[in-house]
Design an enzyme around this catalytic site. Structure first.
Site, PDB file in Angstrom:
ATOM      1  N   SER A 118     -22.962  31.164  74.899  1.00  0.00           N
ATOM      2  CA  SER A 118     -23.489  32.526  75.027  1.00  0.00           C
ATOM      3  C   SER A 118     -23.502  33.251  73.682  1.00  0.00           C
ATOM      4  CB  SER A 118     -22.621  33.329  75.992  1.00  0.00           C
ATOM      5  OG  SER A 118     -22.984  34.693  75.934  1.00  0.00           O
ATOM      6  N   LYS A 171     -23.777  36.506  89.861  1.00  0.00           N
ATOM      7  CA  LYS A 171     -24.370  37.857  89.862  1.00  0.00           C
ATOM      8  C   LYS A 171     -24.491  38.453  91.262  1.00  0.00           C
ATOM      9  CE  LYS A 171     -26.945  37.535  85.545  1.00  0.00           C
ATOM     10  NZ  LYS A 171     -28.252  37.511  84.873  1.00  0.00           N
ATOM     11  N   ASN A 223     -25.066  42.507  86.950  1.00  0.00           N
ATOM     12  CA  ASN A 223     -24.650  41.800  85.719  1.00  0.00           C
ATOM     13  C   ASN A 223     -23.817  42.674  84.791  1.00  0.00           C
ATOM     14  OD1 ASN A 223     -26.721  43.487  84.774  1.00  0.00           O
ATOM     15  ND2 ASN A 223     -27.135  42.095  83.066  1.00  0.00           N
ATOM     16  N   ASP A 277     -30.455  43.757  83.558  1.00  0.00           N
ATOM     17  CA  ASP A 277     -31.485  42.737  83.316  1.00  0.00           C
ATOM     18  C   ASP A 277     -32.908  43.291  83.516  1.00  0.00           C
ATOM     19  OD1 ASP A 277     -29.864  40.598  82.597  1.00  0.00           O
ATOM     20  OD2 ASP A 277     -29.717  39.803  84.632  1.00  0.00           O
ATOM     21  N   GLY A 315     -38.238  30.713  90.003  1.00  0.00           N
ATOM     22  CA  GLY A 315     -36.797  30.927  90.042  1.00  0.00           C
ATOM     23  C   GLY A 315     -36.431  31.981  91.071  1.00  0.00           C
ATOM     24  N   ASN A 358     -39.780  28.557  94.040  1.00  0.00           N
ATOM     25  CA  ASN A 358     -38.403  28.119  93.774  1.00  0.00           C
ATOM     26  C   ASN A 358     -38.151  26.744  94.377  1.00  0.00           C
ATOM     27  OD1 ASN A 358     -35.910  28.830  92.490  1.00  0.00           O
ATOM     28  ND2 ASN A 358     -34.978  28.827  94.515  1.00  0.00           N
TER      29      ASN A 358
HETATM   30  P1  NAP Z   1     -29.164  31.190  88.265  1.00  0.00           P
HETATM   31  O1  NAP Z   1     -28.753  32.304  89.143  1.00  0.00           O
HETATM   32  O2  NAP Z   1     -28.275  30.023  88.103  1.00  0.00           O
HETATM   33  O3  NAP Z   1     -30.584  30.685  88.811  1.00  0.00           O
HETATM   34  C1  NAP Z   1     -31.204  29.569  88.238  1.00  0.00           C
HETATM   35  C2  NAP Z   1     -32.578  29.366  88.867  1.00  0.00           C
HETATM   36  O4  NAP Z   1     -33.193  28.293  88.160  1.00  0.00           O
HETATM   37  C3  NAP Z   1     -32.534  28.981  90.330  1.00  0.00           C
HETATM   38  O5  NAP Z   1     -33.605  29.608  90.988  1.00  0.00           O
HETATM   39  C4  NAP Z   1     -32.736  27.467  90.296  1.00  0.00           C
HETATM   40  O6  NAP Z   1     -33.393  26.948  91.429  1.00  0.00           O
HETATM   41  C5  NAP Z   1     -33.681  27.346  89.110  1.00  0.00           C
HETATM   42  N1  NAP Z   1     -33.659  26.024  88.501  1.00  0.00           N
HETATM   43  C6  NAP Z   1     -32.693  25.474  87.722  1.00  0.00           C
HETATM   44  N2  NAP Z   1     -33.049  24.246  87.311  1.00  0.00           N
HETATM   45  C7  NAP Z   1     -34.273  24.011  87.838  1.00  0.00           C
HETATM   46  C8  NAP Z   1     -35.171  22.913  87.789  1.00  0.00           C
HETATM   47  N3  NAP Z   1     -34.909  21.817  87.092  1.00  0.00           N
HETATM   48  N4  NAP Z   1     -36.332  23.012  88.460  1.00  0.00           N
HETATM   49  C9  NAP Z   1     -36.639  24.100  89.165  1.00  0.00           C
HETATM   50  N5  NAP Z   1     -35.846  25.186  89.251  1.00  0.00           N
HETATM   51  C10 NAP Z   1     -34.666  25.128  88.601  1.00  0.00           C
HETATM   52  O7  NAP Z   1     -29.480  31.702  86.782  1.00  0.00           O
HETATM   53  P2  NAP Z   1     -29.999  33.145  86.316  1.00  0.00           P
HETATM   54  O8  NAP Z   1     -28.868  33.996  85.981  1.00  0.00           O
HETATM   55  O9  NAP Z   1     -30.983  33.636  87.313  1.00  0.00           O
HETATM   56  O10 NAP Z   1     -30.729  32.766  84.950  1.00  0.00           O
HETATM   57  C11 NAP Z   1     -31.965  32.088  84.936  1.00  0.00           C
HETATM   58  C12 NAP Z   1     -32.459  31.923  83.492  1.00  0.00           C
HETATM   59  O11 NAP Z   1     -32.709  33.193  82.932  1.00  0.00           O
HETATM   60  C13 NAP Z   1     -31.458  31.232  82.558  1.00  0.00           C
HETATM   61  O12 NAP Z   1     -32.187  30.417  81.649  1.00  0.00           O
HETATM   62  C14 NAP Z   1     -30.831  32.380  81.810  1.00  0.00           C
HETATM   63  O13 NAP Z   1     -30.352  32.019  80.523  1.00  0.00           O
HETATM   64  C15 NAP Z   1     -32.022  33.310  81.700  1.00  0.00           C
HETATM   65  N6  NAP Z   1     -31.614  34.712  81.530  1.00  0.00           N
HETATM   66  C16 NAP Z   1     -31.951  35.312  80.370  1.00  0.00           C
HETATM   67  C17 NAP Z   1     -31.599  36.633  80.182  1.00  0.00           C
HETATM   68  C18 NAP Z   1     -31.974  37.284  78.886  1.00  0.00           C
HETATM   69  O14 NAP Z   1     -31.416  38.335  78.597  1.00  0.00           O
HETATM   70  N7  NAP Z   1     -32.883  36.740  78.125  1.00  0.00           N
HETATM   71  C19 NAP Z   1     -30.896  37.346  81.163  1.00  0.00           C
HETATM   72  C20 NAP Z   1     -30.589  36.685  82.350  1.00  0.00           C
HETATM   73  C21 NAP Z   1     -30.946  35.365  82.524  1.00  0.00           C
HETATM   74  P3  NAP Z   1     -32.588  26.652  92.803  1.00  0.00           P
HETATM   75  O15 NAP Z   1     -32.426  27.973  93.457  1.00  0.00           O
HETATM   76  O16 NAP Z   1     -33.491  25.756  93.541  1.00  0.00           O
HETATM   77  O17 NAP Z   1     -31.290  26.017  92.399  1.00  0.00           O
END
Ligand code: NAP
Length: 291
Positions: free
Chosen positions: A14, A68, A89, A104, A128, A152
């Site tokens: 992170s 979250k 968050n 977010d 997602g 998703n």
């Molecule tokens: P999370 O709650 O773990 O959710 C992950 C999501 O990704 C789920 O919907 C999951 O699908 C999907 N996923 C993971 N691997 C996959 C694959 N190979 N194929 C298809 N779907 C897949 O994570 P999150 O907190 O929402 O974060 C998601 C992304 O956003 C991360 O990359 C994170 O770093 C980024 N993010 C960035 C910021 C920023 O400030 N830039 C802020 C927040 C998050 P399933 O439901 O089917 O498991």
């Protein structure tokens, strides 16, 4: 010394500690506050979060994947945005009560607003259904999205997101379509991409073993579209980024979102505002050290 924590599962890479501690140092606050990683394994969440909430020196924390949604039931209160999207968050102890918000959604729209890109009346596709997708979808609905298509891997998670957010926000469920990748033949997936004004990748998929189960190409995109990937770590061989750029679409990655969601958290914890150039510089420097 007050501690501010980042609570999540895989958080060793992170950028948040560097960003927040750098800002604390710049503002002369590093003797008062310190931002620390607090990795928590899923089986330990209940016990660990209770310890954190009982600790007298914790001022607040950020929460990241996969907690979250789960964190909400441990808090004394949350704002309307958290209630409507079901994801939190940002937490701060205020008058002895743990209060949760979501930064977010704000972080997501700020880069668009700074670029003069509106989202009202747009047809939006989000990939997602995790914590970040929940905030992004609600923010886009609040900003007047015409329709949401959510794709998703796990259909139950997509359905839960849709029913929670439509019920809480009053968004018309008929304008909120969900698919799993399994339902999408290549031509169907292409037609969804072509018909979207804004496409958001809110998955944690990468370009290695954990790839998205779909492939992108430049014919799916055009120069009037916005392709927004929340990930801020450069993915070598990223067909989404490559295709978007080849089609001259507007491509945005997650660096500025990271900076803005961090900025608004920082201001609420400390009542002081670090300059955006500083946070941007720290994020850039830290990213260049990651392999
Ligand atoms: P999370 O709650 O773990 O959710 C992950 C999501 O990704 C789920 O919907 C999951 O699908 C999907 N996923 C993971 N691997 C996959 C694959 N190979 N194929 C298809 N779907 C897949 O994570 P999150 O907190 O929402 O974060 C998601 C992304 O956003 C991360 O990359 C994170 O770093 C980024 N993010 C960035 C910021 C920023 O400030 N830039 C802020 C927040 C998050 P399933 O439901 O089917 O498991």
């Amino acid at each position: 010394m007050k501690r501010i924590l980042l609570i999540g599962e895989n958080i060793s890479r992170s950028l948040s500690p560097a960003m927040h501690n750098g800002a604390l140092e710049y503002l002369g606050l590093s003797g008062e506050f310190r931002y620390e990683l607090m990795p928590v394994a899923p089986g330990n969440f209940d016990a660990e979060i209770k310890k954190i909430l009982a600790a007298g020196d914790v001022l607040g924390f950020n929460v990241t994947a996969p907690y979250k949604c789960e964190i909400i039931k441990y808090l004394d209160g949350t704002d309307q945005f958290v209630q409507k999207c079901g994801a939190c968050n940002y937490v701060k102890k205020e008058n002895g009560r743990w209060f949760g918000k979501n930064t977010d959604g704000y972080g997501f729209v700020m880069p668009l607003a700074k670029m003069g890109l509106g989202t009202s009346s747009k047809k939006i596709t989000v990939m997602g259904a995790g914590g970040a997708a929940r905030a992004v979808v609600l923010q886009l609905i609040n900003n007047g999205a015409a329709s949401i298509t959510l794709i998703n891997r796990c259909p139950e998670k997509a359905a839960a997101l849709k029913s929670h957010i439509c019920a809480a926000s009053g968004f018309n469920p008929e304008k909120f379509i969900i698919y799993s990748y399994l339902e999408l033949q290549n031509d169907k997936f292409s037609s969804i991409m072509v018909a979207s004004d804004i496409i958001v990748n809110a998955t944690s998929a990468d370009t290695g073993e954990n790839r998205l189960p779909v492939l992108f190409n430049a014919e799916m995109f055009n120069k009037n579209q916005i392709i927004y990937d929340l990930s801020y770590i450069h993915k070598t061989g990223d067909d989404l980024e490559d295709s978007a750029k080849k089609a001259s679409a507007v491509y945005i990655d997650g660096k500025e979102m990271l900076m803005y969601q961090g900025l608004v958290s920082f201001v609420q914890w400390t009542s002081k505002k670090p300059p955006t150039w500083l946070l941007r510089k720290i994020v850039g420097e830290e990213l260049s050290t990651l392999d």
